[in-house]
Structure formats: C-alpha cells, structure tokens
Design a protein around this motif. Structure first.
Motif, PDB file in Angstrom:
ATOM      1  N   SER A   1       0.832  -1.195   0.000  1.00 55.15           N
ATOM      2  CA  SER A   1       0.000   0.000   0.000  1.00 55.15           C
ATOM      3  C   SER A   1       0.871   1.251   0.000  1.00 55.15           C
ATOM      4  CB  SER A   1      -0.910  -0.030   1.225  1.00 55.15           C
ATOM      5  OG  SER A   1      -1.575   1.189   1.352  1.00 55.15           O
ATOM      6  N   MET A   2       1.912   1.246   0.834  1.00 54.27           N
ATOM      7  CA  MET A   2       2.775   2.429   0.916  1.00 54.27           C
ATOM      8  C   MET A   2       3.526   2.635  -0.401  1.00 54.27           C
ATOM      9  SD  MET A   2       5.948   3.404   3.395  1.00 54.27           S
ATOM     10  CE  MET A   2       6.986   2.278   2.501  1.00 54.27           C
ATOM     11  N   VAL A   3       3.995   1.549  -0.987  1.00 48.48           N
ATOM     12  CA  VAL A   3       4.706   1.659  -2.263  1.00 48.48           C
ATOM     13  C   VAL A   3       3.814   2.318  -3.305  1.00 48.48           C
ATOM     14  CG1 VAL A   3       5.660   0.312  -4.174  1.00 48.48           C
ATOM     15  CG2 VAL A   3       6.270  -0.274  -1.829  1.00 48.48           C
ATOM     16  N   ASN A   4       2.528   1.913  -3.338  1.00 48.07           N
ATOM     17  CA  ASN A   4       1.610   2.513  -4.299  1.00 48.07           C
ATOM     18  C   ASN A   4       1.311   3.973  -3.981  1.00 48.07           C
ATOM     19  OD1 ASN A   4       0.714   0.643  -6.470  1.00 48.07           O
ATOM     20  ND2 ASN A   4       0.409  -0.692  -4.710  1.00 48.07           N
ATOM     21  N   ALA A   5       1.329   4.298  -2.676  1.00 49.18           N
ATOM     22  CA  ALA A   5       1.117   5.703  -2.290  1.00 49.18           C
ATOM     23  C   ALA A   5       2.275   6.555  -2.802  1.00 49.18           C
ATOM     24  CB  ALA A   5       0.992   5.817  -0.772  1.00 49.18           C
ATOM     25  N   ILE A   6       3.499   6.039  -2.655  1.00 51.52           N
ATOM     26  CA  ILE A   6       4.671   6.768  -3.161  1.00 51.52           C
ATOM     27  C   ILE A   6       4.572   6.927  -4.677  1.00 51.52           C
ATOM     28  CG2 ILE A   6       7.181   6.650  -3.473  1.00 51.52           C
ATOM     29  CD1 ILE A   6       7.301   5.129  -0.787  1.00 51.52           C
ATOM     30  N   LYS A   7       4.181   5.836  -5.324  1.00 53.29           N
ATOM     31  CA  LYS A   7       4.008   5.853  -6.777  1.00 53.29           C
ATOM     32  C   LYS A   7       3.016   6.934  -7.185  1.00 53.29           C
ATOM     33  CE  LYS A   7       4.119   1.564  -9.517  1.00 53.29           C
ATOM     34  NZ  LYS A   7       3.313   0.312  -9.469  1.00 53.29           N
ATOM     35  N   PHE A   8       1.917   7.008  -6.430  1.00 51.19           N
ATOM     36  CA  PHE A   8       0.908   8.012  -6.769  1.00 51.19           C
ATOM     37  C   PHE A   8       1.481   9.419  -6.657  1.00 51.19           C
ATOM     38  CE2 PHE A   8      -2.044  11.257  -5.395  1.00 51.19           C
ATOM     39  CZ  PHE A   8      -2.866  11.300  -6.498  1.00 51.19           C
ATOM     40  N   LEU A   9       2.202   9.676  -5.565  1.00 51.39           N
ATOM     41  CA  LEU A   9       2.731  11.028  -5.375  1.00 51.39           C
ATOM     42  C   LEU A   9       3.755  11.379  -6.460  1.00 51.39           C
ATOM     43  CD1 LEU A   9       3.099  11.412  -1.517  1.00 51.39           C
ATOM     44  CD2 LEU A   9       1.377  12.374  -3.033  1.00 51.39           C
ATOM     45  N   ARG A  10       4.458  10.378  -6.953  1.00 55.06           N
ATOM     46  CA  ARG A  10       5.467  10.656  -7.980  1.00 55.06           C
ATOM     47  C   ARG A  10       4.847  10.872  -9.348  1.00 55.06           C
ATOM     48  NH1 ARG A  10      10.478   6.800  -7.930  1.00 55.06           N
ATOM     49  NH2 ARG A  10      10.853   8.142  -9.717  1.00 55.06           N
ATOM     50  N   LYS A  11       3.849  10.004  -9.679  1.00 52.83           N
ATOM     51  CA  LYS A  11       3.329  10.040 -11.050  1.00 52.83           C
ATOM     52  C   LYS A  11       1.947  10.683 -11.150  1.00 52.83           C
ATOM     53  CE  LYS A  11       6.428   6.907 -12.984  1.00 52.83           C
ATOM     54  NZ  LYS A  11       6.469   5.504 -12.521  1.00 52.83           N
ATOM     55  N   GLY A  12       1.173  10.559 -10.079  1.00 48.90           N
ATOM     56  CA  GLY A  12      -0.139  11.206 -10.081  1.00 48.90           C
ATOM     57  C   GLY A  12      -1.274  10.445 -10.753  1.00 48.90           C
ATOM     58  N   TYR A  13      -1.095   9.133 -10.989  1.00 48.16           N
ATOM     59  CA  TYR A  13      -2.203   8.359 -11.556  1.00 48.16           C
ATOM     60  C   TYR A  13      -3.150   7.920 -10.443  1.00 48.16           C
ATOM     61  CZ  TYR A  13       0.771   7.967 -15.680  1.00 48.16           C
ATOM     62  OH  TYR A  13       1.564   8.237 -16.768  1.00 48.16           O
ATOM     63  N   LEU A  14      -4.449   8.158 -10.657  1.00 48.35           N
ATOM     64  CA  LEU A  14      -5.438   7.759  -9.647  1.00 48.35           C
ATOM     65  C   LEU A  14      -5.468   6.246  -9.443  1.00 48.35           C
ATOM     66  CD1 LEU A  14      -8.587  10.014 -10.037  1.00 48.35           C
ATOM     67  CD2 LEU A  14      -7.098   9.761  -8.060  1.00 48.35           C
TER      68      LEU A  14
ATOM     69  N   ILE B   1     -13.099  -0.463 -12.781  1.00 43.29           N
ATOM     70  CA  ILE B   1     -14.236  -0.548 -13.702  1.00 43.29           C
ATOM     71  C   ILE B   1     -15.267   0.524 -13.361  1.00 43.29           C
ATOM     72  CG2 ILE B   1     -16.195  -1.980 -14.390  1.00 43.29           C
ATOM     73  CD1 ILE B   1     -14.320  -4.413 -14.089  1.00 43.29           C
ATOM     74  N   LYS B   2     -15.498   0.699 -12.058  1.00 43.55           N
ATOM     75  CA  LYS B   2     -16.448   1.712 -11.596  1.00 43.55           C
ATOM     76  C   LYS B   2     -15.990   3.100 -12.062  1.00 43.55           C
ATOM     77  CE  LYS B   2     -17.672   2.939  -7.138  1.00 43.55           C
ATOM     78  NZ  LYS B   2     -17.605   2.565  -5.725  1.00 43.55           N
ATOM     79  N   GLN B   3     -14.691   3.344 -11.891  1.00 44.67           N
ATOM     80  CA  GLN B   3     -14.105   4.625 -12.290  1.00 44.67           C
ATOM     81  C   GLN B   3     -14.337   4.889 -13.771  1.00 44.67           C
ATOM     82  OE1 GLN B   3     -12.533   5.951  -9.569  1.00 44.67           O
ATOM     83  NE2 GLN B   3     -12.573   7.912 -10.655  1.00 44.67           N
ATOM     84  N   LYS B   4     -14.111   3.856 -14.579  1.00 45.53           N
ATOM     85  CA  LYS B   4     -14.246   3.985 -16.024  1.00 45.53           C
ATOM     86  C   LYS B   4     -15.686   4.305 -16.404  1.00 45.53           C
ATOM     87  CE  LYS B   4     -11.355   1.980 -19.507  1.00 45.53           C
ATOM     88  NZ  LYS B   4     -10.709   0.746 -19.961  1.00 45.53           N
ATOM     89  N   GLN B   5     -16.613   3.598 -15.715  1.00 44.86           N
ATOM     90  CA  GLN B   5     -18.031   3.843 -15.985  1.00 44.86           C
ATOM     91  C   GLN B   5     -18.395   5.275 -15.673  1.00 44.86           C
ATOM     92  OE1 GLN B   5     -20.107   0.857 -13.785  1.00 44.86           O
ATOM     93  NE2 GLN B   5     -20.625  -0.314 -15.600  1.00 44.86           N
ATOM     94  N   LEU B   6     -17.874   5.779 -14.553  1.00 40.71           N
ATOM     95  CA  LEU B   6     -18.163   7.159 -14.157  1.00 40.71           C
ATOM     96  C   LEU B   6     -17.595   8.130 -15.185  1.00 40.71           C
ATOM     97  CD1 LEU B   6     -17.582   7.141 -10.292  1.00 40.71           C
ATOM     98  CD2 LEU B   6     -19.738   7.474 -11.499  1.00 40.71           C
ATOM     99  N   ASP B   7     -16.402   7.809 -15.711  1.00 42.35           N
ATOM    100  CA  ASP B   7     -15.785   8.681 -16.705  1.00 42.35           C
ATOM    101  C   ASP B   7     -16.591   8.709 -17.995  1.00 42.35           C
ATOM    102  OD1 ASP B   7     -13.853   9.227 -14.948  1.00 42.35           O
ATOM    103  OD2 ASP B   7     -12.320   7.919 -15.808  1.00 42.35           O
ATOM    104  N   ASN B   8     -17.184   7.546 -18.348  1.00 34.94           N
ATOM    105  CA  ASN B   8     -17.942   7.461 -19.593  1.00 34.94           C
ATOM    106  C   ASN B   8     -19.273   8.189 -19.528  1.00 34.94           C
ATOM    107  OD1 ASN B   8     -15.958   6.068 -20.816  1.00 34.94           O
ATOM    108  ND2 ASN B   8     -16.876   4.041 -20.504  1.00 34.94           N
ATOM    109  N   GLU B   9     -19.798   8.298 -18.298  1.00 36.10           N
ATOM    110  CA  GLU B   9     -21.128   8.897 -18.170  1.00 36.10           C
ATOM    111  C   GLU B   9     -21.115  10.385 -18.480  1.00 36.10           C
ATOM    112  OE1 GLU B   9     -22.667   7.874 -14.343  1.00 36.10           O
ATOM    113  OE2 GLU B   9     -22.969   5.795 -15.003  1.00 36.10           O
TER     114      GLU B   9
END
Lengths: 221, 55
Positions: free
Chosen positions: A56-69, A213-221
């Motif tokens: 989880s922490m590794v992914n948090a660091i990744k997020f802060l570096r790259k900014g992908y949700l 998948i939920k995120q994608k659906q929300l983006d498509n709406e």
C-alpha cells in the motif's frame, strides 16, 4: 482470460499450510501444548498484513510521484485487506492469549502497540471517506499512508522488543525459532506466510479491478 | 537432498499414523473443503471481472 498463476500458487500454499499445520508433528511444549499450531494461522495474518501495508505504501509513493489515480485505488484497497488481516490477527491472538496467558487482553506492549497500529489505519479509512474531491483525497491519504507505515512498523516490531513483554519474540523472549529445533514448524510457517500474503493480494486485486471498472463507468457517463 | 526427502517421508508416515487414530483427518478434510469453496468463489469473481474488463 486466465486466472493469474500467483493466485493459484497462493491458494495451494494456504491449502497446504491449513492441512499440514494440523497434522505435522510438533515439539512438546508446556502451557502452549497443541496451541503452538496457531503459529501457522495467527502469525501469518500479521506477516501478511505488514506485507500488504508495505504494498500500500509503495503505491502511495508511486501516486505522489506520477499522479495516476490508479495507484491511489491500489493503495487504498491494499490497506483495506491489510486491516482485515490485522483484525483477524487481533481476534485470533485474543483467543490464543485467553488460553495461554489467562486473559483476552493484557496490557502488554505488543498488544497495545498492535491496537494503536490498527487505529492508525482505521483513521486512514475514515480520513479517505471524509474527502470528496478525488485528487485531494488521493494526495492527502498517500501522505498519511507514507507516514503511517514506518510508525506502524516501529510500534509492532521495535518498541515491544525494548520492554518486558509476554509475547514471543519480544522483551527478550525467544521467538518461535527457539521451539523449532528441526525446522518442522518453518516448513509450514513460511509457506503459510507467502500463501496468505498472495491470497490477500488476490482479494485486494479483485477490489482494485472493481474500483477501476467503476471509475471507467463514471468517466464514460 | 536424499536425507531431507527421507525425513519428510518419515515424518509424513508418523504424522498420518497419529492423525488416523484420532479421526483428525475428518476435520482436516472439512477445513480443506471450506477453503477450496472460498477459493472457488474468488476464482468466479475474478472470471467475471475478466469478462467485464474485456468489454
């Protein structure tokens, strides 16, 4: 369209550990007796939890570096499963404690540290749910997460070792390796840890993909 | 390597003997079935997600 190999490997390892953990010969131990077998069930919950929270922490660091949700979603779901494992660890530990130390809860540094650690991560979940804005939620929780993990490790692995403690492997007590003279216990314990960790990642993986998948659906709406 | 294998085999024998006298294997089988059931459920969710992701 195939299930990933590591998921099956995890399932097989856990299945092996569940079965062999019950039938493997164990050393004769006072007080603990047959309950030493909990080593194969209670302890892997904690080891698995720590590895999940590390992920989880590794992914948090990744997020802060790259900014992908996407990385924020991964980080959050891994924490959820980690907390689930931790809860299992606490409840199974309480049952074991009742039968070896005589009480469900003792004010042992290991136990209290574990409880504080769980509260830190429960606060993470509450924190996340209190922020509406996606970007902001992701950033705030990533920072919180990166701070939590080292504190959590210190709380459950380092501080209890510095004081008196009932718990094995703490306060000068030997860990399980002192009981395991011929490595019979290790033969079940390590596969159990790896297996449960993989199962934890699998469950998190399902939740992550559902969220994506939920995120994608929300983006498509 | 051989000696390790031998010890494992010997242990297996001892363990199975101990187990079968106490009907331990019944509980072992029950636990195995429950866990296999849960894994089966995980696999079915995984499959459904794979289908959804393909769309």
């Amino acid at each position: 369209m195939v299930i990933k190999w590591w998921k099956i490997l995890g399932a097989l390892l856990v299945l092996y550990a569940l079965i062999w953990g019950l039938i493997t010969p164990i050393p004769k131990l006072a007080i603990l007796e047959e309950s030493i077998r909990n080593l194969f069930y209670h302890v892997p919950m904690w080891f698995g939890m720590v590895l999940l929270l590390l992920g989880s922490m590794v992914n948090a660091i990744k997020f802060l570096r790259k900014g992908y949700l996407k990385d924020d979603i991964k980080s959050a779901q891994l924490t959820h499963v980690g907390v689930l494992f931790g809860m299992m660890g606490i409840v199974t530990g309480m049952i074991w404690a009742k039968n070896t130390w005589g009480a469900y809860w003792t004010n042992d540094p290991k136990l209290n540290s574990a409880a504080i650690g769980m509260l830190i991560y429960l606060a993470y979940i509450v924190l996340r749910s209190s922020i509406e804005d996606e970007e902001k939620r992701a950033r705030v929780s990533a920072v919180y997460n990166i701070f939590s993990f080292p504190i959590f490790v210190v709380l459950i692995f380092i501080l209890p070792r510095l004081t008196a403690s009932l718990h094995p492997g703490n306060g000068g007590n030997p860990g399980f390796n002192s009981y395991d003279l011929d490595s019979k216990l290790r033969l079940v314990f390590y596969p159990a840890v790896i297996g449960w960790t993989l199962i934890g990642y699998w469950i998190a993986d399902l939740a992550i993909r559902k969220e994506l998948i939920k995120q994608k659906q929300l983006d498509n709406e | 390597m051989n000696s390790i294998l031998n010890t494992i085999l010997l242990q297996t024998q001892v363990a199975t003997e101990q187990v079968s006298t106490q009907k331990f294997e019944v509980t072992v089988a029950v636990i195995a079935v429950i866990f296999i059931g849960i894994v089966g459920y995980l696999i079915s969710i995984d499959r459904k997600l794979l289908k959804l992701e393909k769309k």
